[in-house]
Write a protein that holds these residues in place. Structure first.
Motif, PDB file in Angstrom:
ATOM      1  N   ALA A   1       0.837  -1.204   0.000  1.00 23.21           N
ATOM      2  CA  ALA A   1       0.000   0.000   0.000  1.00 23.21           C
ATOM      3  C   ALA A   1       0.875   1.258   0.000  1.00 23.21           C
ATOM      4  N   LYS A   2       1.973   1.184   0.779  1.00 22.01           N
ATOM      5  CA  LYS A   2       2.917   2.303   0.855  1.00 22.01           C
ATOM      6  C   LYS A   2       3.525   2.600  -0.514  1.00 22.01           C
ATOM      7  N   ASP A   3       3.634   1.559  -1.328  1.00 21.36           N
ATOM      8  CA  ASP A   3       4.174   1.724  -2.688  1.00 21.36           C
ATOM      9  C   ASP A   3       3.109   2.213  -3.672  1.00 21.36           C
ATOM     10  N   GLY A   4       1.895   2.486  -3.159  1.00 23.34           N
ATOM     11  CA  GLY A   4       0.849   3.007  -4.040  1.00 23.34           C
ATOM     12  C   GLY A   4      -0.072   1.956  -4.628  1.00 23.34           C
ATOM     13  N   LYS A   5       0.076   0.715  -4.169  1.00 22.33           N
ATOM     14  CA  LYS A   5      -0.809  -0.327  -4.672  1.00 22.33           C
ATOM     15  C   LYS A   5      -2.138  -0.273  -3.914  1.00 22.33           C
ATOM     16  N   THR A   6      -3.200  -0.744  -4.560  1.00 26.93           N
ATOM     17  CA  THR A   6      -4.469  -0.942  -3.871  1.00 26.93           C
ATOM     18  C   THR A   6      -4.478  -2.358  -3.319  1.00 26.93           C
ATOM     19  N   VAL A   7      -4.676  -2.485  -2.019  1.00 27.75           N
ATOM     20  CA  VAL A   7      -4.562  -3.794  -1.382  1.00 27.75           C
ATOM     21  C   VAL A   7      -5.866  -4.154  -0.693  1.00 27.75           C
ATOM     22  N   THR A   8      -6.365  -5.337  -0.965  1.00 29.53           N
ATOM     23  CA  THR A   8      -7.497  -5.859  -0.206  1.00 29.53           C
ATOM     24  C   THR A   8      -7.070  -7.164   0.452  1.00 29.53           C
ATOM     25  N   TYR A   9      -7.772  -7.514   1.546  1.00 31.37           N
ATOM     26  CA  TYR A   9      -7.411  -8.703   2.301  1.00 31.37           C
ATOM     27  C   TYR A   9      -8.593  -9.656   2.360  1.00 31.37           C
TER      28      TYR A   9
ATOM     29  N   GLU B   1      -4.731  -5.029  11.687  1.00 28.49           N
ATOM     30  CA  GLU B   1      -4.372  -4.062  10.660  1.00 28.49           C
ATOM     31  C   GLU B   1      -4.939  -4.373   9.276  1.00 28.49           C
ATOM     32  N   ALA B   2      -5.189  -5.646   9.036  1.00 24.10           N
ATOM     33  CA  ALA B   2      -5.749  -6.017   7.743  1.00 24.10           C
ATOM     34  C   ALA B   2      -7.269  -5.970   7.844  1.00 24.10           C
ATOM     35  N   GLN B   3      -7.891  -5.137   7.037  1.00 27.01           N
ATOM     36  CA  GLN B   3      -9.338  -4.961   7.171  1.00 27.01           C
ATOM     37  C   GLN B   3     -10.101  -5.591   6.014  1.00 27.01           C
ATOM     38  N   PRO B   4     -10.428  -6.824   6.132  1.00 24.78           N
ATOM     39  CA  PRO B   4     -11.154  -7.474   5.047  1.00 24.78           C
ATOM     40  C   PRO B   4     -12.642  -7.216   5.206  1.00 24.78           C
ATOM     41  N   ASP B   5     -13.285  -6.819   4.178  1.00 27.07           N
ATOM     42  CA  ASP B   5     -14.722  -6.614   4.308  1.00 27.07           C
ATOM     43  C   ASP B   5     -15.450  -7.195   3.105  1.00 27.07           C
ATOM     44  N   TYR B   6     -15.023  -8.354   2.722  1.00 21.43           N
ATOM     45  CA  TYR B   6     -15.661  -9.000   1.589  1.00 21.43           C
ATOM     46  C   TYR B   6     -16.352 -10.270   2.045  1.00 21.43           C
ATOM     47  N   ALA B   7     -17.517 -10.473   1.519  1.00 20.12           N
ATOM     48  CA  ALA B   7     -18.332 -11.608   1.927  1.00 20.12           C
ATOM     49  C   ALA B   7     -17.764 -12.922   1.414  1.00 20.12           C
ATOM     50  N   SER B   8     -17.172 -12.892   0.280  1.00 22.93           N
ATOM     51  CA  SER B   8     -16.647 -14.130  -0.272  1.00 22.93           C
ATOM     52  C   SER B   8     -15.361 -13.859  -1.021  1.00 22.93           C
ATOM     53  N   LEU B   9     -14.609 -14.904  -1.223  1.00 21.87           N
ATOM     54  CA  LEU B   9     -13.346 -14.786  -1.918  1.00 21.87           C
ATOM     55  C   LEU B   9     -13.564 -14.224  -3.322  1.00 21.87           C
ATOM     56  N   ARG B  10     -14.647 -14.637  -3.957  1.00 22.30           N
ATOM     57  CA  ARG B  10     -14.935 -14.156  -5.315  1.00 22.30           C
ATOM     58  C   ARG B  10     -15.027 -12.639  -5.357  1.00 22.30           C
TER      59      ARG B  10
END
Lengths: 286, 286, 286, 286
Positions: free
Chosen positions: D24-32, D40-49
């Motif tokens: 993220a520090k390098d400017g990438k968009t990161v999801t978990y 610190e990792a904030q995943p907010d997705y219902a499914s892997l898809r």
């Protein structure tokens, strides 16, 4: 595994005299030939044939030859051609030499047992120690700056590069090492040095000391202009990797430092040859 | 704290030229006198009086004098007596010199501000770095053995002893260091070296390399016979601590290596003098 | 110089048991008292008087006491008051202790020979080795980062600071060391580290690891805010030099790591006490 | 060479959270995904898809799996089978994983671009740094002796052996390293350590600390009896090279120290994975 007991050392520089002394200390019988100008080696044989008579092993010098025709024997007035006659004299014996292929191309050595100590990995590794020390001394005495707190570049992360960068780091230098493979670059980083790809040398700044260990033209005029900020020492065997003519043109103090083990630490170098020969005798016959 | 801006450098060896260049780089105005044989220092003053005119600071060389009568100026044909006239010329200025007491004994310096940079601890410490490197180079080039795997003795655990033993250890030597105080002997052990009491040196075996840093006669004939197994280098200032005549009699390769900072690393040595002078200006006036 | 042969070890932690074993190995007769919970030390005396009977030397623990009233004896149920009776029991004997002044203030020790091993320089120096190693282990295990390539600050260049900075540098850390004296700052530079004046700590950036060795409040809230970028380890004896409450408020992982020699290397620590006691016996009587 | 911009990090331990932060520090968009227990990792997705939708790259954990069936996700309650469905979800994307062959055996990954970062030499080399530091900490905290002045044996002179022996030597230990090849044995000697052939380990004496890095049974009961004089640490990946059951029988303190980078330096380990992934993207497409 085999034993050698009566050893004749032929030609070579003072290393060979030290080598003889070490072997004698181990209980071997040692005779010398073509080393008569070296005080400690006392050759008293009229001809090579007499000298090698009764010997089960013969040690030839490093390098084998400088002119390509005669054995390297700077401490002697005797000229020993690398020819069929030499091969005949050494027939049936264990012959320890450098550049074995060159030797066997000069005569029929099929009836001898030829071992190339220079081709051994352990000799190359152990010789890297006096080479690195000799490079340190050359650097210290050729620059107005200390290695400590200087910017040093070591080109190449082989045996010499590994030991030299370690020494420079220990003496407080800022050490950059160049390599090509990601694994080597990672090990350079892991050792605490700065890693730079060989291809990216030019953009990596100027160095107070550059040590080249790569035997291909890395430091041409353009690269020298961008990287050389002080002394440039070429440790790579001929034709080397530094354009020394370009150094002159650019007013850079560049020079080659070759054969450092024999020159700055002949006694240690002799011990290394001895250990290598002993290793050979401990292994299976070829 | 005080500023110096117009600085005249008088006499000395090439260190003083490097020193001038460093000060100029910092934005100071630098003039030189009695350095006319040094290419980079361009003095164009007819007399010392003219040269120092307008300067707020003067830097005298290290050493101050060699003959006890005139300023040390090996790069000049000008002779500058250490006398009342010199003192008068420097009246009212900041005078940075070595051996301040000797200087002030040669004239009336009461109206000048005299600072002895040689008496500063940081100069002595920082000079130990080029001294240690110079000692390494001297050892490497004067022996047939590598430092690596050699037996080294460092006599004395002062500034030079501390740095030199560290360097030798890093290069793979077996390092023994002598000292007198239990605390020093403990620190030698804590650093990973072998500690030996100076009084017990004789019974501690033979060494491939001996480095003396103690300025009193430690290595007389008897001690040399028992400890010297190779090269003996005396790093202690005169009269030194190694009986070099005894070395000759015993066939030992013994020599003194003095003034190493100025000789093997004048550029670094100049930086050290500069830093010391800057430290002085940052402190309170005396 | 004097001999000790029958030695009674009273109280203390497992170091004292190791110490007894080392002394027994040297041919001494060793008895223990108030160490009955330590498997290896086998005390079988009903009272201290019986235990010390026949002994010419007694070794008291480090620390001498924790509550100020009784001898430190965590491996025993026996309580030994520091009082006149203890002094009487030890009358006429060589008594080796820590905090000698505190001991002699608790009774009449004039008829005993009291030696304070903790006051000896060599013990302090040698203890710095296990302290530095313990600090390394604490740093490695308390941070998500390696020491290698980290930014480390060592506050103070005494015995622990010297050895710890050396270790960190060797492990590939970027090492900054703080000190006050120009000579120390110069030695820090000479060792290859970055020197910073203690007074200028705040402006020197943030560090992944801070090691404090100075026993006065260096790292208050304001300094912590400016310098602490990771772990802060206080190695200074109480009251220490890090405001641990401020660490909590700032969310900084700060902690004290005390008595490391006894905790992480009791066997080595015992050897150090033994060596110190031997040094004392080799010197002149007080 | 290719770019990755939207990256989904799935499963794994806290290293993966650190990895995300670095990207993220390098400017990438990161999801978990499957990291919801890591603050610190904030995943907010219902499914892997949903999580991987829109991502051009996916990073799978190290190790890939512990049970052989589901993705390693200790910081999550979500179970992600390694199956055809996972493969389908990752179709068309750049998939960075450990144990690439195992992954591609669990489904049809032909339409994805699979890169095995664990197979990269630079990751293995750089991971040797936290491994060596973790081994130091384990040694320091598990023994009553200091590493300083101890006898250490490092079995194997690969990446970890090279760095660990260097660290131990720097900390003042007596270091013996075992290897098989003459060239390696020579380099061990050149580095200042004592070289011993792996086959001759048994006759080389007892060691205070043994570090095994060779993943085959080197330290069986007989060898342990002859060499183990203190702590034995097995750093080799399973099945390891130390018979821990034999250690118990012999009363030797022997233990395995595995996955040290992730355990003792997750932040540094995350940086290493990031650098390796960046190296991969900089190279040609496979």
């Amino acid at each position: 595994m085999f034993d050698i007991n009566d050893i004749c050392i032929i030609g070579g520089d003072e290393r060979q005299a030290y080598l003889g002394a070490l072997l004698a200390k181990d209980g071997k019988t040692v005779t010398y030939f073509a080393l008569e100008k070296c005080g400690e080696a006392q050759p008293d044989y009229a001809s090579l044939r007499f000298a090698v008579k009764g010997c089960d092993a013969v040690i030839l010098p490093m390098p084998l030859t400088k002119d390509g025709k005669t054995l390297y024997a700077p401490l002697s007035d005797i000229e020993i051609p690398l020819d069929e006659e030499l091969a005949k004299s050494l027939s049936g014996k264990r012959v320890f030499c450098s550049y074995g292929e060159k030797l066997t191309a000069t005569g029929d050595y099929k009836s001898a047992f030829v071992y190339d100590y220079l081709a051994r990995e352990e000799l190359a590794v152990l010789n890297a120690v006096p080479t690195a020390e000799g490079a340190l001394a050359a650097a210290i005495t050729s620059s107005g700056k200390t290695l400590h707190k200087s910017r040093c570049l070591v080109a190449g992360f082989g045996r010499i590069g590994k030991l030299l960068s370690r020494d420079l780091y220990a003496l407080g230098a800022g050490v950059t090492v160049s390599a090509r493979k990601p694994g080597d670059l990672a090990m350079i980083t892991a050792c605490g040095y700065t890693a730079v790809k060989t291809a990216a040398l030019e953009g990596s700044g100027k160095y107070d000391f550059i040590f080249n260990t790569i035997p291909s033209m890395i430091f041409g005029e353009k690269t020298l202009e961008k990287t050389a900020g002080g002394v440039v020492i070429d440790l790579a065997s001929k034709p080397g990797g530094v354009d020394l003519e370009a150094c002159k043109r650019l007013g850079i103090n560049g020079f080659a430092a070759l054969s450092l083990p024999g020159r700055t630490a002949p006694q240690t170098a002799a011990g290394i040859i001895k250990e290598t020969i002993c290793n050979i005798t401990r292994e299976d016959d070829p």
